[in-house]
Design a protein around this motif. Sequence first.
Motif, PDB file in Angstrom:
ATOM      1  N   GLY A 278       0.806  -1.342   0.008  1.00  0.00           N
ATOM      2  CA  GLY A 278      -0.023  -0.154  -0.070  1.00  0.00           C
ATOM      3  C   GLY A 278       0.824   1.108  -0.029  1.00  0.00           C
ATOM      4  N   THR A 279       2.106   0.957   0.152  1.00  0.00           N
ATOM      5  CA  THR A 279       2.996   2.147  -0.073  1.00  0.00           C
ATOM      6  C   THR A 279       3.995   2.497  -0.967  1.00  0.00           C
ATOM      7  N   TYR A 280       4.503   1.499  -1.541  1.00  0.00           N
ATOM      8  CA  TYR A 280       5.389   1.487  -2.471  1.00  0.00           C
ATOM      9  C   TYR A 280       4.717   1.945  -3.993  1.00  0.00           C
ATOM     10  N   TYR A 281       3.656   1.198  -3.956  1.00  0.00           N
ATOM     11  CA  TYR A 281       2.762   1.615  -5.257  1.00  0.00           C
ATOM     12  C   TYR A 281       2.361   3.113  -5.470  1.00  0.00           C
ATOM     13  N   PRO A 282       1.825   3.673  -4.646  1.00  0.00           N
ATOM     14  CA  PRO A 282       1.609   4.987  -4.668  1.00  0.00           C
ATOM     15  C   PRO A 282       2.720   5.815  -4.748  1.00  0.00           C
ATOM     16  N   ALA A 283       3.542   5.382  -3.960  1.00  0.00           N
ATOM     17  CA  ALA A 283       5.173   6.202  -4.018  1.00  0.00           C
ATOM     18  C   ALA A 283       5.866   6.271  -5.371  1.00  0.00           C
ATOM     19  N   ALA A 284       5.400   5.011  -6.068  1.00  0.00           N
ATOM     20  CA  ALA A 284       6.177   5.055  -7.445  1.00  0.00           C
ATOM     21  C   ALA A 284       5.404   5.798  -8.559  1.00  0.00           C
ATOM     22  N   PHE A 285       3.947   5.476  -8.499  1.00  0.00           N
ATOM     23  CA  PHE A 285       3.246   5.759  -9.722  1.00  0.00           C
ATOM     24  C   PHE A 285       1.939   6.808  -9.257  1.00  0.00           C
ATOM     25  N   GLY A 286       1.665   7.223  -8.000  1.00  0.00           N
ATOM     26  CA  GLY A 286       0.766   8.007  -7.585  1.00  0.00           C
ATOM     27  C   GLY A 286       0.942   9.521  -7.987  1.00  0.00           C
ATOM     28  N   PHE A 287       2.312   9.814  -8.234  1.00  0.00           N
ATOM     29  CA  PHE A 287       2.344  11.189  -8.818  1.00  0.00           C
ATOM     30  C   PHE A 287       2.213  11.713 -10.314  1.00  0.00           C
ATOM     31  N   LEU A 288       2.435  10.292 -11.155  1.00  0.00           N
ATOM     32  CA  LEU A 288       2.269  10.563 -12.495  1.00  0.00           C
ATOM     33  C   LEU A 288       1.097  11.703 -13.169  1.00  0.00           C
ATOM     34  N   PRO A 289      -0.389  11.372 -12.433  1.00  0.00           N
ATOM     35  CA  PRO A 289      -1.091  12.438 -13.170  1.00  0.00           C
ATOM     36  C   PRO A 289      -0.671  13.930 -12.999  1.00  0.00           C
ATOM     37  N   VAL A 290      -0.150  14.329 -11.466  1.00  0.00           N
ATOM     38  CA  VAL A 290       0.208  15.749 -11.459  1.00  0.00           C
ATOM     39  C   VAL A 290       1.453  16.006 -12.225  1.00  0.00           C
ATOM     40  N   LEU A 291       2.103  15.178 -12.514  1.00  0.00           N
ATOM     41  CA  LEU A 291       3.544  15.303 -13.115  1.00  0.00           C
ATOM     42  C   LEU A 291       3.229  15.515 -14.647  1.00  0.00           C
ATOM     43  N   SER A 292       2.006  14.836 -15.347  1.00  0.00           N
ATOM     44  CA  SER A 292       1.756  15.211 -16.482  1.00  0.00           C
ATOM     45  C   SER A 292       1.185  16.633 -16.750  1.00  0.00           C
ATOM     46  N   LEU A 293       0.356  17.036 -15.568  1.00  0.00           N
ATOM     47  CA  LEU A 293      -0.128  18.377 -15.491  1.00  0.00           C
ATOM     48  C   LEU A 293       1.012  19.344 -15.484  1.00  0.00           C
ATOM     49  N   LEU A 425       4.742  20.796  -6.501  1.00  0.00           N
ATOM     50  CA  LEU A 425       5.331  19.565  -6.951  1.00  0.00           C
ATOM     51  C   LEU A 425       6.485  18.956  -5.923  1.00  0.00           C
ATOM     52  N   SER A 426       7.044  19.887  -5.137  1.00  0.00           N
ATOM     53  CA  SER A 426       7.936  19.594  -4.316  1.00  0.00           C
ATOM     54  C   SER A 426       7.459  18.561  -2.917  1.00  0.00           C
ATOM     55  N   ALA A 427       6.259  19.191  -2.507  1.00  0.00           N
ATOM     56  CA  ALA A 427       5.417  18.429  -1.573  1.00  0.00           C
ATOM     57  C   ALA A 427       5.083  17.009  -1.923  1.00  0.00           C
ATOM     58  N   VAL A 428       4.559  16.946  -3.248  1.00  0.00           N
ATOM     59  CA  VAL A 428       4.211  15.706  -3.700  1.00  0.00           C
ATOM     60  C   VAL A 428       5.219  14.707  -3.605  1.00  0.00           C
ATOM     61  N   PHE A 429       6.573  15.173  -4.054  1.00  0.00           N
ATOM     62  CA  PHE A 429       7.687  14.074  -4.090  1.00  0.00           C
ATOM     63  C   PHE A 429       8.196  13.796  -2.684  1.00  0.00           C
ATOM     64  N   LEU A 430       8.215  14.846  -1.705  1.00  0.00           N
ATOM     65  CA  LEU A 430       8.465  14.639  -0.407  1.00  0.00           C
ATOM     66  C   LEU A 430       7.422  13.507   0.234  1.00  0.00           C
ATOM     67  N   LEU A 431       6.225  13.825  -0.039  1.00  0.00           N
ATOM     68  CA  LEU A 431       5.203  12.771   0.519  1.00  0.00           C
ATOM     69  C   LEU A 431       5.258  11.403  -0.120  1.00  0.00           C
ATOM     70  N   ALA A 432       5.745  11.158  -1.146  1.00  0.00           N
ATOM     71  CA  ALA A 432       5.784   9.852  -2.030  1.00  0.00           C
ATOM     72  C   ALA A 432       7.073   9.407  -1.314  1.00  0.00           C
TER      73      ALA A 432
END
Length: 473
Positions: A278-293, A425-432
Motif C-alpha cells: 500500500g505504500t510503494y505503489y502510490p509512491a512510485a506511480f501516484g504522482f504521474l497525473p500531477v507530473l503530467s499536468l 510539486l516539491s510537496a508531492v515528491f517529499l510525501l511520496a
Amino acid sequence: MNSPLPDRNSADRGRWLPLVATCLGTFLLLVYATIVTVALPRIAGDLHADFGALQWIVDVYTLALAGLLLGMGSLGDTLGRKRLYLLGLAVFTLATLACGTAPSAPLLIAARAAQGIAGAAMFATLLPLIGLTYSGRDRARAFAVWGAVAGAAAGVGNVAGGMLTQFLSWRWLFHGAVPLCLATLLLSWKVLAADARTPARVDWPGIAAFTVAATGVTFGFVRGGERGWGDPGTLVGFAVGAAALLVLVLVERASAHPMLPLALFRTPAFNGLLTASGTYYPAAFGFLPVLSLWLQHHAGLGAFATSLVLTAQPLAFFVTSALAGSALHRVPARWAIAGGCLLVGIGDLTLLGAQTGPSWPVLLPGLVLTGAGAGLVSPVLPATAMAAAPPAHSGVAAAAANGARQLGLALGIALLGTAYAAAGLSAVFLLAGALALLGALLTVLLGRPRRPAEPLRTAIRHRAPATGQDVRC
C-alpha cells in the motif's frame, strides 16, 4: 483415400490462442490505468473539468479495481471464471465506448467507474484461466509471456495516450480500442476453456462494506484537497469510510465464508507486506497525473512529448523485472521488497530536482529509479504474500496484497493530488518519498514470513485457482 495428417505447426499455434486472448484482455485492462494520464489537460478544456474532477477521472478506475478484486475472485468461483471474464469484457467494451462519447466530466467519471468494475472482473479471472489451460513447461512460458505483456502495457498506454491526444482527440483513447475489445471478446468466447462452478457463497456484505469504505476515504482526500479539510462533504466522506470499515470488520468476523479472513492480520509478516504493497505503489506511480499536468502547463511540453518522458519509468520497470526477476528469488524476500521500496523512495527524492526549474531532463533519473525500484518489488510480492499466510489462505493473501496495492494507488493519487494543489510539486515528491521509506522500514521490522517464501514460478505453478494477480509484473 487416407485422411491428411494434421498440421503440427497449426496445432501448436492453436494451442496458444487462449494465451493470446488472455494477454489481449490484460493489455486492455492495464492500458486504461495509464492512457488518460497525459490527456488530462485536453479533457479539462473540452469538458470544463476542475482539478477534483480530473483526479476522479484517473482515480475511480483504480478504486474500482481495488475495491472489487477480492470480491470478483469469489464471484468467479461461483459463476465460473470464463463466464465472469466474458461478462467483464463485454461490460468493459460498452463502458469504453461510453467514455469516448461522454459529454461531461461527471458522465466520464461514471463511465470510468464502469470500466473499473468490469476490469476487476477480468483481472480476478485472467491468471486462473491461464493456469487452467496450461500445465508444466507450457504454463511457465504462458506466465512469462503474460508478465511481459502486463509490463509493456503501461509504457504503451503513456505513448498511445500522448499520440492520440495530440494528433487526433482524447476521445480516440477510447473509440480506438472498441474494435480491439470486440475482437478480444469474440476470440475469448471461442478459445477459452469453460471451467466448473464451485458451490461457494459470495460474501456480498463484505464486498459492499469494503467498497464503501474505500470510496468514502478516497472521496474524503479528493474533496479535502478541493474544498478544504473542514468542508462538510470531506468530513462526511471520512465518516462514511470509517463506519464502513467498522462494518467490514464485524461482517467478516461473523461470516462463515469471509471475503478476507481476519486471522490473516494476526501474522506480522503479512501485515508488513500489506503495508509495503500500500505504500510503494502510490509512491512510485501516484504522482504521474500531477507530473503530467506540470510537464504540459509549466515545462511547455505537448501531450506526445509528455508521454515519452513518462515512459522512462515503465521502461525501467520492465528492464529491471526482466533482468533481476530470477535472481531476486535467491535472496530473502523481505530484503528484495525493502530494497525496492528504498530505491523508489530515493527516486522520489531525486525528483525534487524539478524545483530548480521547468526542465524535463532533470526528471529522468528519478523516473528511472522509481521504475527500477517498483520492478524489484512486483515480481516477488504475490508469492511472498502467499508464503506469509497459512496455506489454506495463500490465494486470498496474494489477492489482498494486490488489492492493497491498487487501493494504495487510488488513495495515493488523491493524497498527492491534494498536496500538489496546496503546496506544489516539491510537496508531492517529499510525501511520496516518505511513503516509500516507511514501506521499506516496516517490511524489515515486521520480520520474516512464518514459512519460507516459495520461488515465484513455483507458487504460480501450484495456485491456478488463486486470484493473486500482479498489476505491473
